[in-house]
Design a protein around this motif. Structure first.
Motif, PDB file in Angstrom:
ATOM      1  N   GLN A 196       0.761  -1.029   0.127  1.00  0.00           N
ATOM      2  CA  GLN A 196      -0.124   0.088  -0.068  1.00  0.00           C
ATOM      3  C   GLN A 196       1.019   1.278  -0.083  1.00  0.00           C
ATOM      4  O   GLN A 196       0.592   2.328  -0.637  1.00  0.00           O
ATOM      5  CB  GLN A 196      -1.187  -0.079   1.133  1.00  0.00           C
ATOM      6  N   TYR A 197       1.882   1.233   0.538  1.00  0.00           N
ATOM      7  CA  TYR A 197       3.061   2.499   0.658  1.00  0.00           C
ATOM      8  C   TYR A 197       3.402   2.683  -0.695  1.00  0.00           C
ATOM      9  O   TYR A 197       3.231   3.882  -1.250  1.00  0.00           O
ATOM     10  CB  TYR A 197       4.022   2.279   1.714  1.00  0.00           C
ATOM     11  N   LEU A 198       3.872   1.607  -1.374  1.00  0.00           N
ATOM     12  CA  LEU A 198       4.366   1.867  -2.668  1.00  0.00           C
ATOM     13  C   LEU A 198       3.272   2.184  -3.768  1.00  0.00           C
ATOM     14  O   LEU A 198       3.421   2.911  -4.525  1.00  0.00           O
ATOM     15  CB  LEU A 198       4.993   0.615  -3.144  1.00  0.00           C
ATOM     16  N   LEU A 199       2.299   1.690  -3.512  1.00  0.00           N
ATOM     17  CA  LEU A 199       1.087   1.702  -4.454  1.00  0.00           C
ATOM     18  C   LEU A 199       0.650   3.276  -4.381  1.00  0.00           C
ATOM     19  O   LEU A 199       0.092   3.881  -5.556  1.00  0.00           O
ATOM     20  CB  LEU A 199      -0.282   0.957  -4.260  1.00  0.00           C
ATOM     21  N   ARG A 200       0.520   3.902  -3.299  1.00  0.00           N
ATOM     22  CA  ARG A 200       0.064   5.096  -2.969  1.00  0.00           C
ATOM     23  C   ARG A 200       1.281   6.183  -3.436  1.00  0.00           C
ATOM     24  O   ARG A 200       0.946   7.286  -4.273  1.00  0.00           O
ATOM     25  CB  ARG A 200       0.058   5.478  -1.341  1.00  0.00           C
ATOM     26  N   PHE A 201       2.624   5.625  -3.346  1.00  0.00           N
ATOM     27  CA  PHE A 201       3.738   6.310  -4.137  1.00  0.00           C
ATOM     28  C   PHE A 201       3.507   6.460  -5.458  1.00  0.00           C
ATOM     29  O   PHE A 201       3.521   7.525  -6.147  1.00  0.00           O
ATOM     30  CB  PHE A 201       5.164   5.754  -3.490  1.00  0.00           C
TER      31      PHE A 201
END
Lengths: 256, 345
Positions: free
Chosen positions: A51-56
């Motif tokens: 989720q962190y990378l997808l939001r990034f």
């Protein structure tokens, strides 16, 4: 003279140290997770969940789109203000400068009402549309296009070049630093946006990384610090790669 | 533009894309599989909800009751939450919760639930025969005191291990369900499905392939970055970049082929090698203790090791090939540059 130089160097060193402390704090403390010392927080952010990378990636795509559209809009509007002659030009440019000075919070409510009327609230367009027409880019491009000699534009027109051709083939290549500066500032503006998503988006799942980072209570502070490093990567790249253009572009904007 | 800066950040970008693919798969694998019991209250002021004490999970700190709820923001997705307040009845076989809202109680899980971790509700299970290996820390119960359901039969027993054959084993395997089958099984500390242990080892060559593809892609990208920094031909940079992007696609498909059994994975870090070593040492030692040194699991392990070595050798050759190709490409480029410098007569 030597002593004066020593003191100024020392002062510069101290001030630099003060500026670097927060970044050093982020970097060092990212290795001290609540579960222990090491790369645990990095594992949490980069590998344990996506989720962190997808939001990034979502934030990166949104900011890139906003920046590109803003550059295009600013280039044409800037050309109009710099080279075209039309009644009320000075008044419009004055209004543009006034809008530039207005704080963001002043325009939040009118924008919210307009977006509501258009049925765009709680969509990604609610973030993108207002950000694409920020006056700062137009101001920078106007200032930078004013430096293009009228003779060159007239020569291009005689050769059959239209307004769009003049902007993209003549003015833009001659003012790369202005374009890059607008691109960078608009990208950074949209990359760091916090208030707009909180006002225009109801669904917290759509929040970009900047807002998620600002509004999530720290379960593990080290995880948030690693997120900070992730968030800092694109601006760091832009500054490292385009610092000359950025400085030149801002200088053009400041010229009388 | 500074070529070194672009090379460094493009490498970071490539790593971020790869890591996104990895994290998607790791998240999928590490999501705790749970069985839930959905309850809603019937009165406005709430009601007492009773559920079997087998829904309670034990660890070193005591008994725990969990539910699954949707998280928000950076904690989005279905998450495990602990219910702090519950009570046990006088017989200690029923847990009671004062309900003021609906609950999705976790009644079983693929591993010890951890608050805040992602969960996936499993409602349909495949069934089939399986071998369950129970490990008892304080000795196995005596034969005459054993209480097992009809679907389970004992295949072997030692002082600390009980091997049972289950005709109606469920897949995915939920250790909590296996441990709460009867009064005999509840005394065990760990339980393993030998079918899932075999599946785990069968997946290892796939993991080796994933690792090989990732390293190959990284090597291609690195070569491209170095070529970019040294002003080599655009063809070399583009071909390296294209090859690296192709390996990303291959990496995605290779990751999709992997499906690790959730019951054997660690609680927090999927790369916790010590956990795997401990779990499989216990399984292998228990099987040897039971005199089952010829169990198919040992053959699967041996085959997986051989296949992993083969995959390792293959990718090592590929990497050597890439480096050799780079050297040849560089020599060809330099010779062409030299030829172009010679003035034509």
């Amino acid at each position: 003279m030597k002593q004066k130089s020593f003191y100024s160097n020392f002062l510069a060193l101290v001030l630099t140290g003060l500026c670097v402390i927060p970044y050093a704090y982020v970097l060092i403390n990212s290795f001290f997770s609540t579960t222990g010392t090491g790369l645990g927080a990095y594992y949490e952010v980069f590998l344990a969940e996506n989720q962190y990378l997808l939001r990034f990636w979502k934030s990166l795509a949104l900011s890139t789109c906003i920046a590109l559209v803003q550059v295009a809009v600013s280039a044409f509007a800037g050309y109009g203000f710099a080279k075209a002659k039309f009644p009320g030009k000075d008044l419009l440019f004055f209004l543009l400068m006034v809008m530039m000075i207005l704080p963001l919070q002043v325009t939040l409510v009118p924008n919210y009402l307009m977006l509501k009327e258009m049925g765009l609230l709680n969509t990604v367009y609610a973030l993108a549309l207002p950000a694409m027409f920020v006056p700062l880019g137009t101001f920078i491009m106007t200032r930078s296009f004013q430096s293009v000699p009228n003779e060159i534009i007239e020569a291009a027109r005689l050769d059959g070049c239209g307004a769009i051709g003049v902007v993209w083939r003549i003015c833009a290549p001659m003012n790369k630093s202005g374009l890059v500066c607008t691109l960078l500032l608009s990208f950074l503006d949209s990359w760091n946006m916090v208030e707009q998503p909180m006002v225009y988006l109801e669904d917290a799942a759509q929040y970009p990384l900047s807002v998620s980072l600002a509004t999530t209570p720290p379960g593990d502070p080290a995880v948030q610090l690693v997120c900070c490093i992730l968030v800092a990567l694109p601006p760091l790249f832009l500054f490292a790669n385009y610092k000359r253009e950025l400085v030149e572009g801002i200088a053009i904007g400041g010229e009388k | 533009m500074n070529k070194k800066v672009i090379a460094v950040f493009s490498l970071i970008l490539y790593l971020l894309v790869s890591v996104t693919l990895f994290s998607t798969k790791i998240q999928e694998e590490m999501t705790t599989l749970v069985k839930v019991d959905c309850r809603t209250f019937h009165r406005e002021d709430g009601s007492i909800m009773s559920l079997s004490s087998s829904s309670l999970f034990t660890d070193g700190e005591g008994l725990h009751l969990y539910e699954v709820r949707s998280g928000i923001r950076l904690q989005s997705g279905l998450r495990i939450e602990e219910i702090p307040e519950f009570s046990l009845n006088q017989m200690f076989d029923v847990a009671e919760v004062k309900g003021i809202r609906g609950y999705n109680f976790v009644t079983s899980a693929s591993r010890q639930p951890q608050p805040g971790k992602l969960a996936q509700v499993v409602s349909e299970f495949q069934t089939g025969s399986d071998l369950w290996l129970y490990c008892y820390p304080y000795g196995t119960p005596p034969e005459d005191a054993r209480e097992l359901p009809g679907s389970m039969s004992v295949l072997g027993q030692t002082d600390s291990v009980l091997l049972t054959e289950v005709t109606e084993g469920t897949f995915p395997f939920l250790p909590h369900t296996a441990l709460t089958k009867s009064a005999t099984t509840v005394e065990a500390r760990e339980v393993y499905s030998l079918t899932e242990a075999e599946i785990f080892w069968q997946q290892l060559p796939g993991i080796a392939i994933v690792l090989g593809i990732f390293l190959t892609g990284l090597l291609f990208w690195l070569c491209g970055c170095i070529a970019g920094c040294r002003d080599h031909s655009a063809l070399r940079i583009r071909s390296n970049a294209l090859a690296a992007l192709a390996t990303l696609v291959a990496l995605w498909f290779a990751l999709q082929a992997i499906d690790l059994p959730a019951s054997l994975l660690p609680n927090t870090n999927i790369f916790d090698i010590a956990h795997y070593r401990e779990e499989f040492t216990r399984i292998f030692d228990s099987l040897r203790e039971l005199g089952l040194s010829d169990h198919p699991l040992f053959t699967t392990v041996a085959q997986a090791r051989v296949q992993c070595r083969q995959v390792g050798c293959l990718f090592m050759l590929v990497c050597i090939g890439i480096l050799a190709g780079e050297v040849v490409g560089r020599i060809v480029c330099e010779s062409r540059t030299d030829e172009s410098r010679i003035p034509s007569r």
